[in-house]
Design a protein around this motif. Sequence first.
Motif, short mmCIF file in Angstrom:
data_model
loop_
_atom_site.label_atom_id
_atom_site.label_comp_id
_atom_site.label_asym_id
_atom_site.label_seq_id
_atom_site.Cartn_x
_atom_site.Cartn_y
_atom_site.Cartn_z
N TRP A 192 85.12 -28.89 72.30
CA TRP A 192 85.06 -29.03 71.33
C TRP A 192 83.82 -29.52 70.46
N PRO A 193 82.98 -30.77 71.38
CA PRO A 193 81.49 -30.90 70.01
C PRO A 193 80.75 -29.68 69.88
N CYS A 194 80.85 -28.75 71.03
CA CYS A 194 80.26 -27.79 70.76
C CYS A 194 80.38 -26.64 69.70
N VAL A 195 81.49 -26.59 69.23
CA VAL A 195 81.94 -25.80 68.25
C VAL A 195 82.59 -26.42 67.01
N ARG A 196 82.76 -27.77 67.40
CA ARG A 196 82.49 -28.32 66.00
C ARG A 196 82.12 -28.08 64.87
N PRO A 197 80.64 -27.95 64.75
CA PRO A 197 79.71 -27.72 64.42
C PRO A 197 80.05 -25.89 62.95
N ALA A 198 80.69 -25.39 64.11
CA ALA A 198 80.91 -24.27 63.21
C ALA A 198 82.36 -23.77 62.89
N LEU A 199 83.40 -24.32 63.33
CA LEU A 199 84.26 -24.73 62.77
C LEU A 199 84.84 -25.56 61.59
N LEU A 200 83.62 -26.47 61.44
CA LEU A 200 83.88 -27.35 60.13
C LEU A 200 84.05 -26.02 58.81
N PRO A 201 82.60 -25.18 58.88
CA PRO A 201 82.84 -24.86 57.71
C PRO A 201 84.42 -23.77 57.53
N ALA A 202 84.47 -23.05 58.22
CA ALA A 202 86.33 -22.35 58.35
C ALA A 202 87.16 -23.27 57.76
N VAL A 203 87.44 -24.39 58.19
CA VAL A 203 88.08 -25.72 58.12
C VAL A 203 88.48 -26.07 56.68
N LEU A 204 87.28 -26.23 56.56
CA LEU A 204 87.15 -26.34 54.68
C LEU A 204 87.32 -24.64 53.84
N LEU A 205 86.74 -23.99 54.59
CA LEU A 205 86.96 -22.59 53.83
C LEU A 205 89.17 -22.80 53.99
N GLY A 206 89.05 -23.57 55.27
CA GLY A 206 90.71 -22.43 55.34
C GLY A 206 91.38 -23.83 54.08
N SER A 207 90.94 -24.86 53.97
CA SER A 207 91.60 -25.79 53.70
C SER A 207 91.80 -25.44 52.75
N VAL A 208 89.92 -25.00 51.81
CA VAL A 208 90.45 -24.26 49.56
C VAL A 208 91.38 -23.65 50.09
N TRP A 209 91.25 -22.27 50.44
CA TRP A 209 92.30 -21.11 50.94
C TRP A 209 93.58 -21.97 50.26
N THR A 210 94.48 -22.80 51.25
CA THR A 210 95.76 -22.84 51.57
C THR A 210 96.18 -23.86 50.57
N PHE A 211 94.89 -24.77 49.87
CA PHE A 211 95.34 -25.86 48.57
C PHE A 211 95.48 -24.71 47.74
N ASN A 212 95.26 -23.05 47.84
CA ASN A 212 95.29 -22.25 46.37
C ASN A 212 95.95 -21.81 46.83
N MET A 213 97.28 -21.44 47.86
CA MET A 213 97.52 -20.24 48.25
C MET A 213 98.78 -20.04 47.78
N PHE A 214 98.57 -19.64 46.67
CA PHE A 214 99.59 -19.00 45.86
C PHE A 214 100.68 -18.31 45.99
N ASN A 215 100.67 -16.97 46.56
CA ASN A 215 100.82 -16.04 47.27
C ASN A 215 102.18 -16.31 48.15
N VAL A 216 102.18 -17.45 49.25
CA VAL A 216 102.82 -17.74 49.63
C VAL A 216 103.88 -18.24 48.96
N ILE A 217 103.15 -19.67 48.02
CA ILE A 217 104.79 -19.99 47.57
C ILE A 217 105.59 -19.36 46.78
N TYR A 218 105.29 -18.30 45.51
CA TYR A 218 105.41 -17.76 44.62
C TYR A 218 106.46 -17.17 45.19
N LEU A 219 106.16 -16.42 46.43
CA LEU A 219 107.29 -15.44 47.03
C LEU A 219 107.60 -14.83 47.93
N VAL A 220 107.72 -16.05 49.01
CA VAL A 220 108.41 -17.31 49.68
C VAL A 220 109.81 -18.18 49.64
N SER A 221 108.77 -18.85 49.28
CA SER A 221 109.83 -20.12 49.05
C SER A 221 110.74 -19.70 47.10
#
Lengths: 378, 729
Positions: B629-658
Amino acid sequence: MSALATGGVEVALRGIAKRFGAAEVLAGIELEIAAGELVVLLGRSGCGKSTLLRIVCGLEEPSAGEVWIGGREVTALEPRERNLAMVFQSYALYPHMTVRDNIAFPLRIRRVAKAERERRVREVAALLGLEQLLDRRPAQLSGGQRQRVAIARALVRQPPLYLFDEPLSNLDAALRTRMRAELRALHARLGATMLYVTHDQIEAMTLADRIVVLEAGRIQQVGRPEEIYRAPANRFVATFVGSPAMNLIPGEVQGGRFRAQGAPLELVAGSARSGPAELGIRPEHVLVALADAPQPAPPAAPAPAAPAWLTGEVELSEPVGDRGYLHLRAGELVLRASVPGPEAFRYREGARVRAAIDPAHTHLFDARTGERWERQEP
Amino acid sequence: MNALAAAALATVVLWHSYQGAERQALEQTAAAINAEFRAAGHPEAQLALLAVPFDALHRKLETTIPRGHGPALFIAAHDRLGDWVQRGLVAPLPAEAAAPEERWLPGLLAALSGPDGRLYGLPLTYKGLVLYTRRELLARPPEELEELRRLAPALRAQGAVPLAYDTGSFFFHAPLFLACGGELFDAQGRFAVFEEPGRRSFALAAELVREGTLIGEASSASVAQLFQNGRAAAVISGPWFAGELALAPRSWEVAPLPRLGGRALGSFITVEGVLLSAAAPDPPAAVRAARALALHWRLRAELGQQPPALAEAYREEAAALPPLVRAQAHALRHGRITPSRPEMALVWEPAGGLLRAVLHRGEPLAQALGRARQQLAVASRPPPPAADPQPYLVAAGALLLLAVAMLVRRARDARLGTALVRHRFAYAMVLPALLAVAILVALPLVAAGALALFAHTGGGQYRFVGLGNFAAILGARDYPPGDPLSLHFTLGVTVLWTVVNVTLHLLIGGALALLLARPLLALRPLYRVVLILPWAVPSYITALVWRGLFDTQLGAINALLTRLGLEPVSWWQSFATAFAANVVTNTWLGFPFMMVVALGALQSVPQELQEVARLEGAGPLLRLRHVLWPCVRPALLPAVLLGSVWTFNMFNVIYLVSGGEPAGATEILVSEAYKWAFERQYRYGYAAAYAVIIFVLLLAYGRLVLGRAARTGTPASGGAAGASMEVGS
């Protein structure tokens, strides 16, 4: 006696074999290591020495055979149950931890109390001169410092068995020499059993109580460094140990005398066997003189095995300071010779020289099997 | 002028979006008209048709006509005419074009007239709702709703729904609404949709559901499927429904809507007309062609099944008209042409929400009505008052000056000059990307920021309101905090949504990466491809598939639950289940990304690190925690940041599913912004203010995360900092 003296444990390998698919990496390995002994596994890369080390520590499972440590069979045990420590060539330090945390990691895993952890970290850090570096991270250390941290991490738990996998290969020459001496001192101080893998014969010669020469997955010879050097068990060990490598002269033994093939060389064989053989002579035992220099006086007592003389010319001269290496050509025969330092500068390329081979220093190897023919002094 | 150019000039270009039989009928009609015109010596009025996909038609009209291009005529529904008149996209017809007015069915000409009372097009046809019935379930179409109610128990016993329509849409509820005497607007022009007598229609629909005559929860897609499978006896839908069916011709019928208590049911009517473009090169020729098209009704009626707009068509052989045409004529006679005034656009969302609350979720009517009224009031509230732009201009000027001053100071720094010269090749290589970023990212950002300071007052008119939009949003005066429609609630849901999703993505992606990282795993490349697949499928398709899987009546998930002996779940009835459905869909979409990043990071961790930990006595869990975990954390951090931004703005799923169900509770900030922009009178400025708020939130979050990463001083970020320093020097 230091608080860090851990004592050693005996190790035995019985019939170890390892295959990866169709490839046989190790076969028929039998080895007994005494408690507190420092044994070096010496061999070229790919000879199986690292695999053997990994089998001892449990990272690799043997295809056949048993590993015994301290009188207990451990073949099926997890590495952590074998009570040993290992130092890797790449040091394998945790990049996200400070030196202190790296060294303390084995204790932390074993839930040693914090105060005790700190005390033992300080102890090994003092032993290895790492006190000033405890708060740094591996990226901020030099190669030698990282190596010490890796050793400190292995020491901190004070197991009775240490495994070293080419620990000095990534260091520069000067540092390697120093670390060799330190390791030797450390071994003396701890009294622990050490199994040390290297491809460097100097390391092997200087460190080892005993050397195990490995080639193609098989043990070629086990012995004290001196034995390995003086009486190589076969052609491979003869040429692998010693630098420059031993000269091998093809020829035949007949009636107690060796006759070289393609060169006017004949001398006492020192063996009762006869047949095709190779004569080995180490470069430092080839005596050289300029052709126009006076013939050295014959020995006072006429020896039954007088040196054989050859005449040739210097093809290549490599003076390195304390010694010089010469390539001599006599007919079809090429001989490597090693001469003491200042003398080497006198042998220019193209110079006519005479070379003597003293039968007292020769070795004979079976031309077919490469096995040593034991000397039988007449 | 040569003959070719004359012919080119002489063509009246008409755009339409008809398909199938309607298109065929239109093409044959145009051919007949062209032949007539040639015979009559009017070669300048030749009609040339161009089919434009329905989704693109409005956008293309709105971009081409203001620039003097586009068609001379186009066929469109009447509901957006008001907007087009305001934007000047359409031109009025001369009074005589429609004469005599009595030739047209009543109301149709009015539908194609602008707010100024002038006529902008000629009606071709209209569309209304009709009743479809399955012959094997109903011997003949019911004339009275009572008939269907009486038959309901027998039909239910056969496993069939007596009546089905899209109960979540006010458009399909309109027949009941109109039959109850419902009005959309009162005499003063205020909304009356949720007041008496229309209010009674909602209670009536709820009663129909309660007694089992009407299906409670159904979408257009599930209605079509139920009818197709013979599980719905009668369906209320429009003429397009016939085209969606794959049934034997005599197994179903089309009939007028049944009566309710002796009162005939009509529906909302959409009028389709041929409209005159403001950019028509030869308006008289275009008008002549439009009139000819409007008067040629027979082919369109018989071949295209389009109800004619001309009264004479019904006086003649009315019985010979296709049943679909006659049923729609009935809907028009007893129905209402959908008002085209801009306020009408605000009615759909709250009215649909009310229907879903009452019919799908069984909420008490009074409570749902209260919320719908409030929603309507909020959506129709006038935009913030105009603000004095002067202070803003001063502030903007000051900022600009500051920026210029900083640029000048940097430019005077001698080092910058030498760096530019020394690394000119590198800078030249970077320039295209820099330009692309400036045009594609920086400019829209600035434009959106500016747009957030304006209010769109319809028809492309904007009014400067300063920070009024922000005050309105952040002031959150519409709903009390805690109400599902309040900003606080939406923000809370958005944060919860992001945290839950990213955590699941990380856990599932990480676990799969750990499995895939084992070098001895058999068939590893196969698993890797299979697991990345969800990522490769366009997200809206995935969202639609999951929406189908979660469908209450026809979804595979409920089918599975039933098979396992469990109760089927009405996914959209409670926040927890609707939110869970959204999360499941988005987790399906999101874990492959984390898996790929984690796999790459895991494979870059030296094997020895794990081995030495193993030797020191660390088991798999301890190794994961202290080494991997400590070794992969630096590489995962940008991915988590990106994933958070994408999810925060995940319009498709909200609009089309619920779709925000129940009652807007699962809405997130970005889907709320979308609704303001496109479903509530085009409040672009208000939506832009939402976007700016989202941007600021995400920017702050990104700074926080990256700042923390830099402080903890992980080796990876240290290396990156070193590299960037080298580039900078």
